[in-house]
Design a protein around this motif. Structure first.
Motif, PDB file in Angstrom:
ATOM      1  N   ASP B  41       8.370  22.482 -12.725  1.00 56.02           N
ATOM      2  CA  ASP B  41       8.872  22.837 -11.379  1.00 56.02           C
ATOM      3  C   ASP B  41       9.203  21.577 -10.576  1.00 56.02           C
ATOM      4  N   LEU B  42       8.329  20.579 -10.654  1.00 60.55           N
ATOM      5  CA  LEU B  42       8.578  19.326  -9.933  1.00 60.55           C
ATOM      6  C   LEU B  42       9.862  18.677 -10.457  1.00 60.55           C
ATOM      7  N   ARG B  43      10.002  18.617 -11.776  1.00 63.23           N
ATOM      8  CA  ARG B  43      11.197  17.992 -12.353  1.00 63.23           C
ATOM      9  C   ARG B  43      12.468  18.718 -11.887  1.00 63.23           C
ATOM     10  N   LYS B  44      12.440  20.041 -11.952  1.00 66.75           N
ATOM     11  CA  LYS B  44      13.626  20.834 -11.552  1.00 66.75           C
ATOM     12  C   LYS B  44      13.969  20.599 -10.083  1.00 66.75           C
ATOM     13  N   LEU B  45      12.954  20.628  -9.229  1.00 63.36           N
ATOM     14  CA  LEU B  45      13.199  20.481  -7.786  1.00 63.36           C
ATOM     15  C   LEU B  45      13.744  19.095  -7.441  1.00 63.36           C
ATOM     16  N   VAL B  46      13.178  18.067  -8.060  1.00 64.74           N
ATOM     17  CA  VAL B  46      13.635  16.704  -7.750  1.00 64.74           C
ATOM     18  C   VAL B  46      15.033  16.471  -8.311  1.00 64.74           C
ATOM     19  N   LYS B  47      15.301  17.046  -9.479  1.00 67.25           N
ATOM     20  CA  LYS B  47      16.652  16.925 -10.051  1.00 67.25           C
ATOM     21  C   LYS B  47      17.684  17.570  -9.127  1.00 67.25           C
ATOM     22  N   LYS B  48      17.308  18.728  -8.572  1.00 66.67           N
ATOM     23  CA  LYS B  48      18.249  19.480  -7.748  1.00 66.67           C
ATOM     24  C   LYS B  48      18.356  18.970  -6.318  1.00 66.67           C
ATOM     25  N   TYR B  49      17.203  18.628  -5.726  1.00 67.67           N
ATOM     26  CA  TYR B  49      17.204  18.298  -4.285  1.00 67.67           C
ATOM     27  C   TYR B  49      16.884  16.833  -3.984  1.00 67.67           C
ATOM     28  N   GLY B  50      16.673  16.020  -5.012  1.00 70.96           N
ATOM     29  CA  GLY B  50      16.319  14.625  -4.767  1.00 70.96           C
ATOM     30  C   GLY B  50      14.930  14.520  -4.158  1.00 70.96           C
ATOM     31  N   ILE B  51      14.760  13.558  -3.229  1.00 74.68           N
ATOM     32  CA  ILE B  51      13.432  13.293  -2.641  1.00 74.68           C
ATOM     33  C   ILE B  51      12.868  14.538  -1.939  1.00 74.68           C
ATOM     34  N   TYR B 113       2.530  12.334 -12.652  1.00 76.98           N
ATOM     35  CA  TYR B 113       3.676  12.352 -11.733  1.00 76.98           C
ATOM     36  C   TYR B 113       4.639  11.192 -12.004  1.00 76.98           C
ATOM     37  N   ARG B 114       4.060  10.034 -12.337  1.00 70.67           N
ATOM     38  CA  ARG B 114       4.910   8.869 -12.653  1.00 70.67           C
ATOM     39  C   ARG B 114       5.879   9.227 -13.789  1.00 70.67           C
ATOM     40  N   ARG B 115       5.368   9.914 -14.772  1.00 66.54           N
ATOM     41  CA  ARG B 115       6.175  10.267 -15.957  1.00 66.54           C
ATOM     42  C   ARG B 115       7.369  11.164 -15.598  1.00 66.54           C
ATOM     43  N   ILE B 116       7.215  11.948 -14.536  1.00 70.76           N
ATOM     44  CA  ILE B 116       8.330  12.804 -14.098  1.00 70.76           C
ATOM     45  C   ILE B 116       9.296  12.007 -13.227  1.00 70.76           C
ATOM     46  N   LEU B 117       8.728  11.246 -12.281  1.00 73.19           N
ATOM     47  CA  LEU B 117       9.555  10.676 -11.213  1.00 73.19           C
ATOM     48  C   LEU B 117      10.296   9.396 -11.596  1.00 73.19           C
ATOM     49  N   GLU B 118       9.685   8.526 -12.344  1.00 73.38           N
ATOM     50  CA  GLU B 118      10.367   7.256 -12.677  1.00 73.38           C
ATOM     51  C   GLU B 118      11.659   7.462 -13.471  1.00 73.38           C
ATOM     52  N   PRO B 119      11.663   8.322 -14.484  1.00 74.11           N
ATOM     53  CA  PRO B 119      12.940   8.523 -15.201  1.00 74.11           C
ATOM     54  C   PRO B 119      14.037   9.144 -14.328  1.00 74.11           C
ATOM     55  N   LEU B 120      13.640   9.752 -13.205  1.00 75.51           N
ATOM     56  CA  LEU B 120      14.639  10.343 -12.302  1.00 75.51           C
ATOM     57  C   LEU B 120      15.093   9.342 -11.230  1.00 75.51           C
ATOM     58  N   CYS B 136      -6.795   9.405  -1.251  1.00 79.38           N
ATOM     59  CA  CYS B 136      -5.797   8.595  -1.949  1.00 79.38           C
ATOM     60  C   CYS B 136      -4.486   8.650  -1.178  1.00 79.38           C
ATOM     61  N   LYS B 137      -3.537   7.859  -1.626  1.00 82.18           N
ATOM     62  CA  LYS B 137      -2.237   7.809  -0.952  1.00 82.18           C
ATOM     63  C   LYS B 137      -1.139   7.687  -2.002  1.00 82.18           C
ATOM     64  N   ILE B 138      -0.119   8.500  -1.861  1.00 82.21           N
ATOM     65  CA  ILE B 138       1.017   8.449  -2.788  1.00 82.21           C
ATOM     66  C   ILE B 138       2.276   8.153  -1.990  1.00 82.21           C
ATOM     67  N   VAL B 139       3.067   7.189  -2.455  1.00 80.97           N
ATOM     68  CA  VAL B 139       4.379   6.914  -1.829  1.00 80.97           C
ATOM     69  C   VAL B 139       5.435   6.996  -2.924  1.00 80.97           C
ATOM     70  N   ILE B 140       6.488   7.769  -2.651  1.00 77.89           N
ATOM     71  CA  ILE B 140       7.597   7.926  -3.601  1.00 77.89           C
ATOM     72  C   ILE B 140       8.880   7.504  -2.886  1.00 77.89           C
ATOM     73  N   ARG B 141       9.617   6.591  -3.512  1.00 73.77           N
ATOM     74  CA  ARG B 141      10.878   6.114  -2.917  1.00 73.77           C
ATOM     75  C   ARG B 141      11.966   6.141  -3.973  1.00 73.77           C
ATOM     76  N   GLN B 142      13.166   6.448  -3.511  1.00 78.55           N
ATOM     77  CA  GLN B 142      14.305   6.371  -4.433  1.00 78.55           C
ATOM     78  C   GLN B 142      14.607   4.887  -4.668  1.00 78.55           C
ATOM     79  N   LYS B 143      14.827   4.504  -5.918  1.00 75.99           N
ATOM     80  CA  LYS B 143      15.102   3.084  -6.218  1.00 75.99           C
ATOM     81  C   LYS B 143      16.491   2.711  -5.760  1.00 75.99           C
TER      82      LYS B 143
END
Lengths: 158, 143
Positions: B41-51, B113-120, B136-143
């Motif tokens: 679900d995470l992979r599909k959503l990020v592929k479709k809607y980005g961040i 999560y890294r395994r899903i997000l980095e390749p995208l 904990c703290k998580i930060v996700i940024r588009q490269k």
């Protein structure tokens, strides 16, 4: 600049994330495929004997009533459908609808071949060291419908 | 059936079982496998809607898990952040006194999560330095 913010405290929601059923199913499937069915049983025995130890101790002290209460609460929380026939020395539980299997299928998954062990091995382990024994009858792999029987062992009958 | 509300305990014990029997690599191999099979679900959503897909995914899971958190999405910066004030999973493990949690339990959030997000095309950072307090703290940024 468009910014979305969401702040939640634990008390704002009820702890209920049914997709954890899918995650456990994947774990069981992985273990069976990579290490065999015996590994699945050994893992579930290890988990149940440690985590459900307080329930085992309650059954030793209070008998099957402790297990009845546990099962009623569990299936109520999970929106399951069960019938319980209870007496002091024996209890049968008809699971008409298994919430875990329903959820796994709803998400497009298939229950692992050994998924039934999450009931069979877990209850066998919970009852270990108590006066009671457990049998699972008529298990339907497609729906999880099953008849569970818990009864006092003959050795303990007077 | 093991209740989904007992899952975290079963999960932690699963990591311990794999580690004790087959070593640390077996735990990492499982996390990779779980990421591929479970986080669809995470992979599909990020592929479709980005961040914004991150916002959509965690809006559902963190509320269902009754987490104590702050989540922030700044679309123009392509940045998503979760500040976990009290993780429902880790706090359950810490609260259950008769079970010792898997020593590296929180690491699964890094691997999965890294395994899903980095390749995208996203940079994924997680600060687990306060994980012993269920923070904990998580930060996700588009490269």
């Amino acid at each position: 600049m468009k910014k979305l913010l969401m702040r939640r405290k634990a008390r704002d929601n009820i702890y209920y994330h049914p997709d954890f059923h899918s995650a456990l199913n994947i774990a069981i499937d992985y273990l069976e495929k990579n290490h065999g069915k015996s590994a699945v049983k050994e893992y579930l025995q290890q988990f149940a004997s440690s985590y459900y130890n307080p329930l085992t101790e309650s059954i030793k002290k209070q008998g099957l009533s402790a297990l009845k209460k546990y099962l009623k609460d569990l299936y109520k929380k999970e929106n399951g459908d069960i019938d319980i026939v209870y007496s002091k020395d024996a209890m049968t539980v008809l699971i008409k609808r298994c919430p875990a299997i329903l959820h796994i299928k709803k998400k497009g998954g298939q229950p692992a071949k050994s998924f039934s062990e999450t009931t069979k091995t877990v209850y066998e382990t919970i009852l270990k060291g108590t006066e009671y024994e457990f049998k699972m009858l008529n298990y339907d792999k497609k729906t999880g419908r099953a008849l569970l029987t818990f009864r006092k062992k003959n050795d303990f009958m007077h | 059936m093991i209740s989904c509300t007992d899952f975290i305990l079963a999960y932690s014990e699963f990591f311990k079982f794999l580690h004790e029997r087959y070593g640390k690599k077996a735990v990492i191999d499982f996390w990779n496998y779980l990421s591929d099979k479970y986080l669809t679900d995470l992979r599909k959503l990020v592929k479709k809607y980005g961040i914004k897909g991150c916002w959509m995914y965690w809006s559902k899971t963190l509320n269902e898990e009754a987490a104590n958190f702050t989540m922030e999405l700044i679309e123009e910066k392509n940045q998503f952040k979760i500040t976990m004030h009290h993780c429902p999973s880790k706090s359950r493990l810490l609260k259950t006194k008769h079970i010792e949690p898997y020593h590296d339990y929180c690491k699964h959030c890094d691997v999965l999560y890294r395994r899903i997000l980095e390749p995208l095309g996203f940079e994924y950072t997680i600060d687990l330095s306060k994980s012993n307090k269920a923070r904990c703290k998580i930060v996700i940024r588009q490269k």
